[in-house]
Design a protein around this motif. Structure first.
Motif, PDB file in Angstrom:
ATOM      1  N   UNK A  72      42.466  34.215  21.018  1.00  8.37           N
ATOM      2  CA  UNK A  72      42.551  35.518  20.368  1.00  8.37           C
ATOM      3  C   UNK A  72      41.609  36.511  21.041  1.00  8.37           C
ATOM      4  N   UNK A  73      40.467  36.044  21.491  1.00  5.97           N
ATOM      5  CA  UNK A  73      39.484  36.913  22.143  1.00  5.97           C
ATOM      6  C   UNK A  73      39.904  37.240  23.576  1.00  5.97           C
ATOM      7  N   UNK A  74      40.714  36.398  24.196  1.00 15.86           N
ATOM      8  CA  UNK A  74      41.105  36.583  25.591  1.00 15.86           C
ATOM      9  C   UNK A  74      41.870  37.888  25.810  1.00 15.86           C
ATOM     10  N   UNK A  75      42.566  38.357  24.812  1.00 19.41           N
ATOM     11  CA  UNK A  75      43.343  39.592  24.974  1.00 19.41           C
ATOM     12  C   UNK A  75      42.449  40.802  25.198  1.00 19.41           C
ATOM     13  N   UNK A  76      41.259  40.784  24.637  1.00 21.53           N
ATOM     14  CA  UNK A  76      40.375  41.945  24.766  1.00 21.53           C
ATOM     15  C   UNK A  76      39.920  42.183  26.207  1.00 21.53           C
ATOM     16  N   UNK A  77      39.358  41.198  26.914  1.00 20.65           N
ATOM     17  CA  UNK A  77      38.986  41.465  28.309  1.00 20.65           C
ATOM     18  C   UNK A  77      40.204  41.745  29.193  1.00 20.65           C
ATOM     19  N   UNK A  78      41.335  41.123  28.884  1.00 22.99           N
ATOM     20  CA  UNK A  78      42.548  41.415  29.652  1.00 22.99           C
ATOM     21  C   UNK A  78      42.947  42.876  29.484  1.00 22.99           C
ATOM     22  N   UNK A  79      42.860  43.367  28.277  1.00 25.50           N
ATOM     23  CA  UNK A  79      43.191  44.766  28.004  1.00 25.50           C
ATOM     24  C   UNK A  79      42.216  45.699  28.724  1.00 25.50           C
ATOM     25  N   UNK A  80      40.936  45.353  28.703  1.00 24.13           N
ATOM     26  CA  UNK A  80      39.947  46.172  29.396  1.00 24.13           C
ATOM     27  C   UNK A  80      40.153  46.137  30.903  1.00 24.13           C
ATOM     28  N   UNK A  81      40.610  45.009  31.423  1.00 21.09           N
ATOM     29  CA  UNK A  81      40.904  44.910  32.860  1.00 21.09           C
ATOM     30  C   UNK A  81      42.107  45.775  33.224  1.00 21.09           C
ATOM     31  N   UNK A  82      43.104  45.813  32.355  1.00 18.26           N
ATOM     32  CA  UNK A  82      44.271  46.666  32.608  1.00 18.26           C
ATOM     33  C   UNK A  82      43.896  48.137  32.620  1.00 18.26           C
ATOM     34  N   UNK A  83      42.906  48.501  31.826  1.00 24.96           N
ATOM     35  CA  UNK A  83      42.463  49.899  31.748  1.00 24.96           C
ATOM     36  C   UNK A  83      41.445  50.255  32.823  1.00 24.96           C
ATOM     37  N   UNK A  84      41.025  49.256  33.606  1.00 21.58           N
ATOM     38  CA  UNK A  84      40.086  49.513  34.682  1.00 21.58           C
ATOM     39  C   UNK A  84      38.625  49.458  34.281  1.00 21.58           C
ATOM     40  N   UNK A  85      38.328  49.024  33.072  1.00 20.56           N
ATOM     41  CA  UNK A  85      36.947  48.942  32.610  1.00 20.56           C
ATOM     42  C   UNK A  85      36.267  47.654  33.067  1.00 20.56           C
ATOM     43  N   UNK A  86      37.039  46.570  33.189  1.00 20.58           N
ATOM     44  CA  UNK A  86      36.563  45.298  33.721  1.00 20.58           C
ATOM     45  C   UNK A  86      37.435  44.925  34.904  1.00 20.58           C
ATOM     46  N   UNK A  87      36.926  44.013  35.713  1.00 18.03           N
ATOM     47  CA  UNK A  87      37.706  43.503  36.835  1.00 18.03           C
ATOM     48  C   UNK A  87      37.976  42.034  36.574  1.00 18.03           C
ATOM     49  N   UNK A  88      39.246  41.650  36.629  1.00 15.12           N
ATOM     50  CA  UNK A  88      39.630  40.253  36.390  1.00 15.12           C
ATOM     51  C   UNK A  88      39.709  39.543  37.729  1.00 15.12           C
ATOM     52  N   UNK A  89      38.990  38.446  37.827  1.00 11.14           N
ATOM     53  CA  UNK A  89      39.038  37.618  39.019  1.00 11.14           C
ATOM     54  C   UNK A  89      40.127  36.576  38.817  1.00 11.14           C
ATOM     55  N   UNK A  90      40.672  36.059  39.872  1.00  9.17           N
ATOM     56  CA  UNK A  90      41.805  35.148  39.794  1.00  9.17           C
ATOM     57  C   UNK A  90      41.544  33.846  39.072  1.00  9.17           C
ATOM     58  N   UNK A  91      40.320  33.491  38.811  1.00 10.56           N
ATOM     59  CA  UNK A  91      39.994  32.200  38.210  1.00 10.56           C
ATOM     60  C   UNK A  91      39.708  32.312  36.712  1.00 10.56           C
ATOM     61  N   UNK A  92      40.129  33.421  36.080  1.00 11.97           N
ATOM     62  CA  UNK A  92      39.914  33.580  34.640  1.00 11.97           C
ATOM     63  C   UNK A  92      38.550  34.100  34.278  1.00 11.97           C
ATOM     64  N   UNK A  93      37.863  34.678  35.222  1.00 17.59           N
ATOM     65  CA  UNK A  93      36.554  35.249  34.968  1.00 17.59           C
ATOM     66  C   UNK A  93      36.640  36.769  35.063  1.00 17.59           C
TER      67      UNK A  93
END
Length: 57
Positions: A31-52
């Motif tokens: 349930x918490x995983x959606x939040x960083x994914x959403x922030x990565x889509x908006x450009x606020x975080x960067x998602x690395x290929x290994x789930x970090x």
């Protein structure tokens, strides 16, 4: 986002959950995983290929 900003290295969702004092059960972390994914889509975080996640420069 603050957890990723405070970390020295890229963080995983379970690490963020632990820092926030949330349960580490898979249902809770999923349930918490959606939040960083959403922030990565908006450009606020960067998602690395290994789930970090890390902050954008």
């Amino acid at each position: 986002m603050d957890a990723a900003r405070r970390a020295d290295a890229p963080v995983m969702v379970k690490q963020v959950c632990a820092e926030l004092g949330m349960s580490l059960e898979s249902a809770r972390s999923e349930a918490m995983r959606s939040e960083p994914n959403r922030l990565a889509e908006r450009g606020r975080l960067r998602k690395l290929g290994v789930g970090k996640f890390t902050t954008t420069p």
